[in-house]
Structure formats: C-alpha cells, structure tokens
Write a protein that holds these residues in place. Structure first.
Motif, mmCIF file in Angstrom:
data_model
loop_
_atom_site.group_PDB
_atom_site.id
_atom_site.type_symbol
_atom_site.label_atom_id
_atom_site.label_comp_id
_atom_site.label_asym_id
_atom_site.label_seq_id
_atom_site.Cartn_x
_atom_site.Cartn_y
_atom_site.Cartn_z
ATOM 1 N N ALA A 22 0.832 -1.207 0.000
ATOM 2 C CA ALA A 22 0.000 0.000 0.000
ATOM 3 C C ALA A 22 0.867 1.258 0.000
ATOM 4 C CB ALA A 22 -0.928 -0.010 1.217
ATOM 5 N N SER A 35 -7.082 1.515 -5.100
ATOM 6 C CA SER A 35 -8.171 0.620 -4.711
ATOM 7 C C SER A 35 -7.635 -0.622 -4.004
ATOM 8 C CB SER A 35 -8.973 0.191 -5.940
ATOM 9 O OG SER A 35 -8.184 -0.679 -6.762
ATOM 10 N N ILE A 36 -8.505 -1.259 -3.265
ATOM 11 C CA ILE A 36 -8.154 -2.529 -2.624
ATOM 12 C C ILE A 36 -7.799 -3.583 -3.680
ATOM 13 C CG2 ILE A 36 -9.103 -4.478 -1.331
ATOM 14 C CD1 ILE A 36 -8.252 -2.262 0.456
ATOM 15 N N ASP A 37 -8.475 -3.537 -4.816
ATOM 16 C CA ASP A 37 -8.172 -4.484 -5.894
ATOM 17 C C ASP A 37 -6.725 -4.334 -6.355
ATOM 18 O OD1 ASP A 37 -10.655 -5.719 -5.984
ATOM 19 O OD2 ASP A 37 -11.479 -4.253 -7.392
ATOM 20 N N ARG A 47 -8.803 -10.144 -3.432
ATOM 21 C CA ARG A 47 -9.428 -9.037 -2.688
ATOM 22 C C ARG A 47 -10.013 -9.503 -1.353
ATOM 23 N NH1 ARG A 47 -12.403 -4.125 -4.023
ATOM 24 N NH2 ARG A 47 -14.157 -3.889 -2.590
ATOM 25 N N TYR A 51 -9.285 -8.327 2.950
ATOM 26 C CA TYR A 51 -10.247 -8.019 4.007
ATOM 27 C C TYR A 51 -10.150 -9.013 5.174
ATOM 28 C CZ TYR A 51 -12.449 -4.510 1.075
ATOM 29 O OH TYR A 51 -12.689 -3.381 0.330
ATOM 30 N N GLY A 56 -11.374 -3.253 6.733
ATOM 31 C CA GLY A 56 -11.891 -2.313 5.752
ATOM 32 C C GLY A 56 -10.767 -1.536 5.096
ATOM 33 N N LYS A 57 -11.119 -0.815 4.056
ATOM 34 C CA LYS A 57 -10.142 -0.039 3.303
ATOM 35 C C LYS A 57 -9.445 0.987 4.179
ATOM 36 C CE LYS A 57 -10.019 2.927 -0.829
ATOM 37 N NZ LYS A 57 -10.830 3.448 -1.952
ATOM 38 N N TYR A 61 -5.379 1.705 5.104
ATOM 39 C CA TYR A 61 -4.785 3.026 4.883
ATOM 40 C C TYR A 61 -4.161 3.558 6.169
ATOM 41 C CZ TYR A 61 -7.051 3.404 0.296
ATOM 42 O OH TYR A 61 -7.433 3.208 -1.013
ATOM 43 N N ALA A 115 -9.927 9.488 2.501
ATOM 44 C CA ALA A 115 -9.233 8.292 2.992
ATOM 45 C C ALA A 115 -8.313 8.578 4.158
ATOM 46 C CB ALA A 115 -8.429 7.655 1.852
#
Length: 246
Positions: A22, A35-37, A47, A51, A56-57, A61, A115
């Motif tokens: 990330a 994106s998470i993808d 994906r 999780y 969560g996203k 982050y 975010a």
C-alpha cells in the motif's frame, strides 16, 4: 512490489506485506486513488483475502500511514554533535528524501481527504509534528520552552510542511536550495523573535557562538549583510540623483 509466486505467510508477515505494498502505491498516487483491488493484485492475493487481514479499506490506509508517519518522525532524529545549523541541514535533507519518495502520499496526508481525514490519521499527523517539535527543542537544549520559542519552532515546522507541498507541485525550485532556505528560515524566525525578547536573544547568541565560519547560519548573515549593503547603495544613488535634479 509483487510477490510473483503465491506462498503461505503468517498473519503478521502478510499484514506487513500489505502495508508495504500500500505504501509503495501511495508513493505513486494519492491513497484515495488506490483501490483494494490494486493492492491485492500487487500483493499477489485475492481481494477477499485483503479483508481477512484488514476489516476495511480505511483500516489498511491507517496502518500504512502509521508506518509512514513513524518513518517521517524518525527523519528528525539527529545526533547532538556539531553546530545546530549543520544538524538542521541534515534533518532537512532526510525530510525531503521522504517527501521525494512518498510525494503523493505525503501530499494527501498533509492536505487531508476522505481516505486520510479520520481522527486516527489526524492524530498521526499531530504525532509527527510533535516528534519534530520535541527533537528541535532537544537540539536547542531546552526542556521548558518559553512561549516565543514554542511559536518559532511550531511555525518553522508548519513552514517546512507547506514548503514541501509547494515543491511537490512542479518542483520548480531546486530541492537543495529549499533545504538550505528552510535552515535559514529557522534562524530568521529566531532572530525576529529575539528582537522582541531578551531570553530569545540569549538563545540566538548561544546558537551563533557555536556556528562555524562556513556554516548555514553564518552564510545567512553574510547574505543579509550583502543585501543590506546593496540596498543602502541603491538608496544612496537614488538620493544623489534627486539632489542633482534640484
């Protein structure tokens, strides 16, 4: 960035891998645009598995930004050896190293956004600022700073942030010049404060006493003297011209 071949990892190892992936993506684009993808693909996992490690996203982050914040705060660590101006120059070089590598993420973190605008990430930003503040006071040898010194140090930290953000927008000024300018800015802020407060004047005299002839602060003094001299000459020339027209 990618693992290339899937392999089983322990929970903490996988979490750290995802954080690293990330952060690398954040160094290229704002966290809001990642994106998470994309993170899953770069990590070589699905994906849903992302999780599994992060609920969560936003939690991913925050974990990534927490590591980045710790790294950034560490850039202000500096041995207490040598003149203050030289130490600050090394700190600014490491600070801009971070900004250079993590530009989009740094910009998003400092400017805020969906975010990174949570209370947790705001606390991370504050923790970096506080770490920088504590380090500068330590370099100055001050445990209980007077109000004017606190104002100088915190103003300088904010100035370093805004300077870095402006530099990232096109990088129109050479980075090395900005690093030197920020060191000069610290001395200038302290000098202005010293003009109003004897305690600050004493601190400034102590700083300058240890400054070498080729140090950053001495360089600033020389530049100001040269500027004052050229300004005085220009003023004198204008006055002389006016006298000739009378």
């Amino acid at each position: 960035m990618t693992t290339g071949v899937r392999r089983r990892m322990g929970v903490e190892e996988r979490r750290q891998q995802l954080i690293g992936v990330a952060l690398e993506l954040f160094s290229q684009r704002s966290p809001d645009d990642v994106s998470i993808d994309e993170i899953a693909s770069a990590a070589g996992i699905s994906r849903p598995l992302v999780y599994h490690y992060f609920p969560g996203k936003l939690s991913l982050y925050e974990a990534a930004l927490r590591r980045a914040a710790q790294d950034l705060a560490g850039r202000f660590d500096e041995p207490r050896d040598g003149p203050l101006g030289v130490r600050l120059r090394r700190v600014m070089r490491r600070f801009f190293d971070f900004v250079d590598v993590h530009g989009p993420g740094f910009s998003a973190l400092m400017r805020g956004g969906p975010a990174v605008g949570s209370s947790a990430t705001n606390a991370l930003i504050d923790s970096v600022r506080q770490a920088a503040y504590d380090q500068i006071l330590s370099h100055l040898g001050v445990d209980d700073p007077p109000a004017r010194l606190e104002l100088v140090v915190r103003s300088w930290i904010s100035l370093a942030e805004s300077t870095a953000l402006i530099w990232l927008d096109g990088r129109r000024i050479p980075r090395a010049e900005l690093e030197a300018q920020l060191v000069h800015d610290f001395a200038a802020l302290a000098a202005v404060s010293a003009a109003y407060d004897e305690e600050m004047a004493g601190l400034l005299r102590r700083i300058l006493k240890d400054e070498p002839a080729d140090g950053p602060f001495t360089d600033l003094v020389a530049r100001l003297i040269s500027l004052a001299s050229s300004t005085a000459s220009a003023t004198s020339a204008k006055t002389s011209q006016r006298s000739n027209f009378r």
